[in-house]
Design an enzyme around this catalytic site. Structure first.
Site, PDB file in Angstrom:
ATOM      1  N   ASP A 299       0.764  -1.234   0.058  1.00 17.43           N
ATOM      2  CA  ASP A 299       0.058  -0.073   0.109  1.00 17.43           C
ATOM      3  C   ASP A 299       0.960   1.201  -0.036  1.00 17.43           C
ATOM      4  O   ASP A 299       0.442   2.093  -0.681  1.00 17.43           O
ATOM      5  CB  ASP A 299      -0.951   0.221   1.222  1.00 17.43           C
ATOM      6  CG  ASP A 299      -1.679  -1.134   1.389  1.00 17.43           C
ATOM      7  OD1 ASP A 299      -1.959  -1.925   0.205  1.00 17.43           O
ATOM      8  OD2 ASP A 299      -1.945  -1.635   2.446  1.00 17.43           O
TER       9      ASP A 299
HETATM   10  C1  26A Z   1     -11.492  -7.115   1.444  1.00 15.67           C
HETATM   11  N1  26A Z   1     -10.535  -7.488   2.246  1.00 15.67           N
HETATM   12  C2  26A Z   1      -9.985  -8.730   2.458  1.00 15.67           C
HETATM   13  C3  26A Z   1      -9.503  -6.384   2.490  1.00 15.67           C
HETATM   14  C4  26A Z   1      -8.439  -6.588   3.322  1.00 15.67           C
HETATM   15  C5  26A Z   1      -7.931  -5.253   3.442  1.00 15.67           C
HETATM   16  N2  26A Z   1      -8.208  -4.039   2.941  1.00 15.67           N
HETATM   17  C6  26A Z   1      -9.248  -4.066   2.627  1.00 15.67           C
HETATM   18  N3  26A Z   1     -10.198  -5.357   2.141  1.00 15.67           N
HETATM   19  N4  26A Z   1      -7.817  -7.259   3.858  1.00 15.67           N
HETATM   20  C7  26A Z   1      -6.812  -6.881   4.596  1.00 15.67           C
HETATM   21  N5  26A Z   1      -6.727  -5.442   4.213  1.00 15.67           N
HETATM   22  C8  26A Z   1      -5.624  -4.593   4.656  1.00 15.67           C
HETATM   23  O1  26A Z   1      -4.424  -4.550   4.017  1.00 15.67           O
HETATM   24  C9  26A Z   1      -3.436  -3.937   4.584  1.00 15.67           C
HETATM   25  C10 26A Z   1      -2.307  -4.264   4.245  1.00 15.67           C
HETATM   26  O2  26A Z   1      -2.034  -4.199   3.084  1.00 15.67           O
HETATM   27  C11 26A Z   1      -5.570  -4.530   6.146  1.00 15.67           C
HETATM   28  O3  26A Z   1      -6.378  -3.759   6.742  1.00 15.67           O
HETATM   29  C12 26A Z   1      -3.982  -3.860   5.914  1.00 15.67           C
HETATM   30  O4  26A Z   1      -3.929  -2.870   6.483  1.00 15.67           O
END
Ligand code: 26A
Length: 346
Positions: A299
């Site tokens: 990110d």
């Molecule tokens: C729909 N899902 C599974 C998700 C996520 C996500 N953000 C949005 N949708 N699953 C994990 N994360 C975020 O990814 C970040 C790391 O790249 C986590 O909250 C974490 O901060």
């Protein structure tokens, strides 16, 4: 109010702990992955909240990118859309966003909890298990409210977390169509292997709007498999993705694959000349002893990269800004950025 960059995603609070491989095995989790929580995963959240080293940090992949881009850009450059509850978790997200000056226009669901993500850190890997809760209830109608649509119309660049394909492809399409019609810049991230695997139709519906597609090597491999590209070669995969149908034919599509500590691959395709251009960019070296965790590294890369595009930088500089910000973020706890603020210099 006008913001140059508008981001859309799932706002989550990360509940971050260190675990060993036996904990991951207990729940059948991979070392480095991101999944939607199934009923059998739900006990994880209460279990890890009882850990001594538990840390609550702002997460949600596109929200991390929005915070990172605002960290780099001048004040009031970035606004983030997503859906939260009305609770202390949402308050924590607002605090973290305010710390970098990120503006939000949340859709608030008073009767649903803010989403959360168990960030299970194991060495340099992280396994993410997400309960979307309120984040799952974002609706395109929120974007269509006159005050929000005015923000969309004033923006120049859009960044969409692929994770949001599980929530509202319609909202993504709404922004994508606007971006293509107005010849703006639309950036999409595949976000996790399960997106091209299990949300293939939604991804294929939204990909034509993307001017830039950003993902890591395992997401690229998952795309190749689910789309039966018949190759595992990253450059070949990038070429196929770059040459997908495109709504805005005025500019080429650029595909960017990060590969951990290996060089980042960029392939662009100009439909007018049918020519590909491929380049590779080395990451910024970091002594592994300085890595705190890699939660949010991708990110942060996307944030630095997107900030570069917003500033009108060329591809090489924008990718370098991504590498720089990722290096800063992995030296912090979770998807965070260092204070006092550091400035990029080439
Ligand atoms: C729909 N899902 C599974 C998700 C996520 C996500 N953000 C949005 N949708 N699953 C994990 N994360 C975020 O990814 C970040 C790391 O790249 C986590 O909250 C974490 O901060």
């Amino acid at each position: 109010m006008s913001y140059e960059l508008v981001c859309l995603g799932n706002p989550l609070l990360d509940i971050q702990v260190d675990v060993d491989s036996s904990y991951l095995a207990k729940y059948g989790l991979k070392e480095n992955d991101a999944i939607l929580a199934e009923p059998q995963h739900m006990p994880i959240f209460d279990e890890i909240l009882g850990y001594k080293d538990v840390k609550l940090v702002a997460g949600g992949a596109a929200q991390n990118t929005a915070r990172g881009a605002q960290y780099v850009l001048p004040a009031k450059s970035v606004l983030y859309f997503g859906s939260v509850g009305k609770d202390v978790y949402a308050d924590k997200l607002v605090d973290a966003n305010q710390s970098v000056g990120l503006s939000t226009a949340y859709m608030v669901h008073e009767d649903i909890a803010t989403g959360k993500c168990a960030a299970l850190i194991n060495g340099v890997n992280r396994s993410l298990v997400t309960d979307l809760a309120a984040a799952n209830h974002f609706k395109p109608s929120h974007l269509e409210k006159p005050e929000n649509w005015a923000i969309v119309e004033a923006a120049k660049v859009f960044y969409i977390g692929g994770f949001h394909l599980t929530v509202s492809p319609e909202a993504i399409e709404l922004l994508g169509k606007h971006s293509a019609q107005e010849n703006k810049t639309f950036i999409m991230n595949f976000s996790a292997p399960f997106i091209p695997q299990f949300f293939k139709a939604a991804l294929d519906q939204c990909a034509p709007y993307a001017d830039y597609i950003v993902c890591n090597e395992s997401e690229a491999a998952a795309y190749a498999e689910s789309h039966e590209l018949g190759t595992t070669d990253l450059e070949e995969i990038a070429k196929k993705v770059a040459a997908l149908p495109k709504a805005n034919t005025k500019k080429p599509r650029v595909v960017i694959f990060t590969q951990g500590t290996d060089a980042t691959l960029a392939v662009s395709y100009d439909a007018a000349t049918k020519e590909f251009s491929t380049s590779k960019f080395a990451v910024h070296a970091l002594d592994s002893a300085k890595i705190v965790d890699t939660n949010g590294a991708g990110d942060a890369f996307a944030a630095g990269f997107t900030a570069g595009l917003v500033k009108g930088k060329d591809l090489a500089t924008s990718i370098d800004m991504g590498h720089w910000l990722a290096k800063l973020s992995i030296q912090e706890v979770g998807p965070s950025y260092p204070f006092p603020k550091q400035a990029y210099s080439a």
